[in-house]
Scaffold this motif. Structure first.
Motif, short mmCIF file in Angstrom:
data_model
loop_
_atom_site.label_atom_id
_atom_site.label_comp_id
_atom_site.label_asym_id
_atom_site.label_seq_id
_atom_site.Cartn_x
_atom_site.Cartn_y
_atom_site.Cartn_z
N PHE A 21 0.98 -1.21 -0.13
CA PHE A 21 -0.04 -0.21 0.07
C PHE A 21 0.84 1.56 0.02
O PHE A 21 1.77 1.33 0.95
CB PHE A 21 -0.99 -0.05 1.42
CG PHE A 21 -1.95 1.05 1.27
CD1 PHE A 21 -3.17 0.89 0.72
CD2 PHE A 21 -1.72 2.36 1.80
CE1 PHE A 21 -4.28 1.68 0.64
CE2 PHE A 21 -2.61 3.45 1.88
CZ PHE A 21 -3.77 3.15 1.23
N LYS A 22 0.86 2.30 -0.90
CA LYS A 22 1.57 3.40 -1.09
C LYS A 22 0.97 4.42 -0.37
O LYS A 22 -0.31 4.88 -0.69
CB LYS A 22 1.49 3.87 -2.55
CG LYS A 22 2.70 4.93 -2.74
CD LYS A 22 2.83 5.08 -4.21
CE LYS A 22 4.02 6.17 -4.45
NZ LYS A 22 4.20 6.50 -6.01
N SER A 23 1.36 4.72 0.77
CA SER A 23 0.83 5.99 1.88
C SER A 23 1.44 7.06 1.53
O SER A 23 2.65 7.36 1.19
CB SER A 23 1.16 5.56 3.08
OG SER A 23 0.76 6.53 4.07
N LYS A 24 0.47 8.11 1.21
CA LYS A 24 0.84 9.44 0.89
C LYS A 24 1.28 10.12 2.33
O LYS A 24 2.44 10.93 2.27
CB LYS A 24 -0.33 10.23 0.13
CG LYS A 24 -0.45 9.87 -1.06
CD LYS A 24 -1.58 10.71 -1.78
CE LYS A 24 -2.08 10.11 -3.12
NZ LYS A 24 -3.33 10.92 -3.52
N SER A 25 0.60 9.60 3.21
CA SER A 25 0.73 10.51 4.66
C SER A 25 2.34 10.13 5.15
O SER A 25 2.94 10.75 5.81
CB SER A 25 -0.24 10.38 5.54
OG SER A 25 -0.24 8.89 5.96
N LEU A 26 2.52 8.84 5.04
CA LEU A 26 3.84 8.18 5.65
C LEU A 26 4.92 8.23 4.64
O LEU A 26 6.26 8.24 4.83
CB LEU A 26 3.72 6.77 5.90
CG LEU A 26 2.65 6.50 7.03
CD1 LEU A 26 2.54 5.06 7.25
CD2 LEU A 26 2.93 7.43 8.44
N ARG A 27 4.62 8.67 3.17
CA ARG A 27 5.53 8.82 2.17
C ARG A 27 6.56 7.63 1.99
O ARG A 27 7.64 7.68 1.91
CB ARG A 27 6.68 9.84 2.49
CG ARG A 27 5.85 11.35 2.57
CD ARG A 27 6.63 12.49 2.89
NE ARG A 27 6.07 13.71 2.75
CZ ARG A 27 6.45 14.90 3.21
NH1 ARG A 27 7.80 15.04 3.08
NH2 ARG A 27 5.79 15.87 3.08
N GLU A 28 5.81 6.34 2.27
CA GLU A 28 6.50 5.04 2.04
C GLU A 28 5.40 4.14 1.72
O GLU A 28 4.12 4.16 1.89
CB GLU A 28 7.26 4.53 3.24
CG GLU A 28 6.60 4.36 4.36
CD GLU A 28 7.37 4.20 5.59
OE1 GLU A 28 8.49 4.53 5.50
OE2 GLU A 28 6.88 3.76 6.80
N ASN A 29 5.80 2.72 1.35
CA ASN A 29 4.79 1.83 1.01
C ASN A 29 4.80 0.72 2.22
O ASN A 29 5.90 0.76 2.99
CB ASN A 29 5.43 0.55 -0.06
CG ASN A 29 5.26 1.42 -1.41
OD1 ASN A 29 4.67 2.54 -1.53
ND2 ASN A 29 5.98 1.00 -2.24
N ARG A 30 3.57 0.19 2.48
CA ARG A 30 3.44 -0.50 3.69
C ARG A 30 2.84 -1.74 3.13
O ARG A 30 1.81 -1.82 2.38
CB ARG A 30 2.59 0.07 4.80
CG ARG A 30 3.07 1.23 5.52
CD ARG A 30 4.30 0.88 6.21
NE ARG A 30 5.02 1.68 6.92
CZ ARG A 30 4.82 2.13 8.19
NH1 ARG A 30 3.90 1.47 8.96
NH2 ARG A 30 5.48 3.12 8.56
#
Length: 371
Positions: A21-30
């Motif tokens: 999952f590409k997170s915009k708020s975390l600026r990384e994939n999870r």
């Protein structure tokens, strides 16, 4: 979503699917793992969601407990969403701590859950509104932070062996302020810990604050387990936490003692509205209750209970569920309906190899002759 693959418990049994999952708020994939309940693809039901922190590490034992408790009707079928953390200290701590450079990212992680992951899961899967958050150790610390910081995001919380020692027991001080400012809190919270876990002492002090000033409508429980340490207790914690959170599914004794079909059906409708149409009682409740109603010649009541039992456990393809219902229908002087249900039992018996075909054929022929 970048790619998808299966997570295997054994070489040929898939218990979940995983994706990035590409997170915009975390600026990384999870990495996210999703385990769907049995029958998901063939039903239209909506399901509660259990959000599991340290999701890859804890997935197997949680899926196993959920499977057992679902099959016996102690909890509703649910979707399990596991989240993998790249840095637990970053994700699960809301404040900075001396000597731990990455600490303090809890608010960003909470925003990721509320603003990104939960809306995505709700959009992709058939979820209902009931959500549970579960965490162990520093993830337990975060779970407590989540209910104090964003109390409307989840409906229930499982806090296991929490690291409440954080920043000189900061959570113990925070919960006191939270409780004084929160007169009403309609949630369920389970606290579990092993008696050999050093975290139990700070947890006990946290629980004492709740005991002293619990908001109205808060339902909570604190359990300690003998001979269990920090890493062994989560298996038991998770099992008993789930039974506690969904304990209102169980048919109240008052309804069993003073049975009316109206009260029974209202209760069943209520648990399905709250937890999804696949929610149900254990058969150990339905069947003895209906048998007792037959003894007291409340045949209409027995029909309602046996019909609910047959519908709730349709996936089991157990012919006897339909035989019981058909027998109750006969006693309630509904031979035409009884005939239909005996035919269902006959077809299921033939399909599953259950047996009793000759006996069922005789019942069908006898009812046909009467009609």
């Amino acid at each position: 979503m970048l790619f998808q693959f299966n997570v295997f418990a054994e070489s040929d049994v898939s218990i979940a699917k995983s994706f990035e999952f590409k997170s915009k708020s975390l600026r990384e994939n999870r990495t996210i793992v999703v385990s769907l309940p049995d029958g998901y693809e063939s039903s239209n039901a909506r399901y509660p969601v259990l959000y599991l922190l340290d999701g890859v590490q804890n997935l197997k034992h949680v899926v196993g407990s959920v499977d057992v408790l679902t099959r016996v009707g102690s909890i509703p079928p649910m979707i399990i969403v596991g989240i993998k953390s790249k840095s637990r200290m970053k994700d699960f701590t809301s404040t900075k701590a001396a000597g731990i450079e990455e600490s303090g990212g809890g608010q960003a992680f909470l925003n990721f859950l509320g603003d990104e992951l939960i809306p995505y899961i709700d959009g992709k899967y058939r979820t209902n509104e009931f959500r549970v958050l579960e965490g162990h150790s520093v993830a337990g610390l975060f779970t407590a932070y989540a209910f104090m910081e964003s109390p409307n995001l989840f409906d229930a919380y499982i806090v296991m062996g929490p690291a409440f020692w954080w920043n000189k027991e900061e959570p113990v001080r925070e919960v006191k302020s939270f409780l004084s400012a929160t007169p009403k809190f309609d949630k369920k919270i389970y606290f579990g810990v092993g008696k050999e876990d050093g975290n139990r002492h700070a947890l006990k002090r946290f629980v004492e604050e709740i005991k002293a000033a619990a908001p109205s409508e808060l339902v909570w429980k604190h359990e300690e387990f003998d001979d269990e340490g920090h890493m062994s207790a989560p298996l038991l914690n998770n099992y008993f936490a789930l039974k506690f959170i969904f304990s209102d599914m169980k048919l109240p004794q008052e309804i069993k003692d003073n049975f009316t079909s109206k009260k029974f059906l209202e209760h069943e409708a209520g648990i399905m509205k709250k937890y999804g149409s696949a929610a149900r009682q254990p058969q150990e409740i339905y069947v003895p209750l209906a048998m007792e109603l037959i003894k007291h010649k409340d045949y209409a009541g027995a029909v309602n209970v046996f019909r609910r039992n047959a519908e709730a456990y349709k996936m089991n393809k157990y012919p006897q569920n339909y035989v019981w219902l058909a027998e109750a229908l006969e006693k309630n002087k509904e031979p035409a309906e009884a005939l239909k249900v005996y035919k269902q039992a006959y077809e299921l018996s033939k399909e599953t190899g259950y047996g009793e075909l000759e006996k069922l054929a005789k019942k069908i022929a006898g009812l046909k002759a009467k009609l």
